[in-house]
Scaffold this active site. Structure first.
Site, PDB file in Angstrom:
ATOM      1  N   LYS A  57       8.148 159.276   7.517  1.00  0.00           N
ATOM      2  CA  LYS A  57       8.343 158.122   8.401  1.00  0.00           C
ATOM      3  C   LYS A  57       9.700 158.187   9.095  1.00  0.00           C
ATOM      4  CE  LYS A  57       5.413 155.006   5.655  1.00  0.00           C
ATOM      5  NZ  LYS A  57       5.392 153.803   4.775  1.00  0.00           N
ATOM      6  N   ALA A  74      10.556 153.274   4.287  1.00  0.00           N
ATOM      7  CA  ALA A  74      10.192 153.125   2.880  1.00  0.00           C
ATOM      8  C   ALA A  74       8.693 153.296   2.697  1.00  0.00           C
ATOM      9  CB  ALA A  74      10.635 151.748   2.367  1.00  0.00           C
ATOM     10  N   ASP A  75       8.322 153.623   1.484  1.00  0.00           N
ATOM     11  CA  ASP A  75       6.907 153.693   1.128  1.00  0.00           C
ATOM     12  C   ASP A  75       6.739 153.213  -0.306  1.00  0.00           C
ATOM     13  OD1 ASP A  75       4.211 154.783   2.213  1.00  0.00           O
ATOM     14  OD2 ASP A  75       4.294 155.422   0.117  1.00  0.00           O
ATOM     15  N   THR A  76       5.676 152.462  -0.540  1.00  0.00           N
ATOM     16  CA  THR A  76       5.400 151.897  -1.862  1.00  0.00           C
ATOM     17  C   THR A  76       3.985 152.260  -2.291  1.00  0.00           C
ATOM     18  OG1 THR A  76       6.848 149.995  -1.412  1.00  0.00           O
ATOM     19  CG2 THR A  76       5.267 149.749  -3.208  1.00  0.00           C
ATOM     20  N   SER A 111      10.038 154.391  -2.483  1.00  0.00           N
ATOM     21  CA  SER A 111      11.092 155.290  -2.024  1.00  0.00           C
ATOM     22  C   SER A 111      11.656 154.755  -0.729  1.00  0.00           C
ATOM     23  CB  SER A 111      10.544 156.703  -1.797  1.00  0.00           C
ATOM     24  OG  SER A 111      10.146 157.281  -3.015  1.00  0.00           O
TER      25      SER A 111
END
Length: 196
Positions: A57, A74-76, A111
């Site tokens: 991203k 961010a990524d969840t 992250s």
């Protein structure tokens, strides 16, 4: 305290929850969203998945960044029994996810990647979340009324459902919301000291 006047912070996310958390931390920012296809190598596990996606991203911004720009992406994911639960594809999928998590403990990984014109720095956080035994009517009403299709694992801990369903949490609460605040602030501080 971080001197934010040195940089132009860009939130590379359309998530209203991440925007709100940056505002709570009083981090000035602009929002620019560049969608990517969120696919990953199926051999990746846990934080390796969210690290990879958060970096992807951020990478789409890199060629356009100026010397003062920092993009925060961010990524969840929800991680349960060695598999990732991302955002549900429809209401049926959301109901299946919540039934799977009922009465169980799962992990939430987020992250956060800080991207400059020349560097990327990535952190991650893990939180254990335990659900009570969830009734079918509770699951169905939540999915139909709240439409949790934009949330990893098909739930928002900050929703009414989270207040009812979550019996225990070990780790960062804001990580489960979608941005581990203390860790993000520390990461931003490191990036400003190291790269600017």
């Amino acid at each position: 305290m971080i001197d934010f006047s040195k940089v132009n912070i860009i939130l590379g996310s359309g998530s209203p929850r991440r925007k709100h958390l940056l505002e709570v931390m009083e981090i000035p920012h602009n929002i620019i969203v560049k969608p990517i296809k969120e696919s990953f190598d199926q051999t990746l596990k846990g934080a390796a998945i969210t690290d990879y996606l958060a970096q992807c991203k951020g990478s789409v911004f890199q060629k356009d960044l100026g010397p003062k720009d920092v993009v925060v992406t961010a990524d969840t994911i929800v991680w349960f029994k060695e598999r990732a639960l991302g955002k549900p594809i429809d209401q049926k999928n959301a109901i299946e996810m919540l039934k799977t998590l009922s009465g169980q403990t799962h992990q939430v990984f987020t992250s956060v990647c800080f991207t400059t014109a020349r560097h990327q720095y990535t952190i991650y956080e893990k939180t254990d979340v335990t659900f009570t035994e969830l009734s079918d009517p509770l699951i169905r009403s939540y999915v139909q009324q709240e439409q949790p299709l934009d949330k990893a694992g098909a739930y928002g801990i900050q929703d009414r459902f989270g207040a009812i369903a979550v019996s225990a949490i070990c780790g960062s609460y804001t990580n489960v919301v979608g941005l581990p605040c203390a860790q993000t602030y520390q990461g931003l501080e490191y990036v400003l000291k190291t790269y600017f």
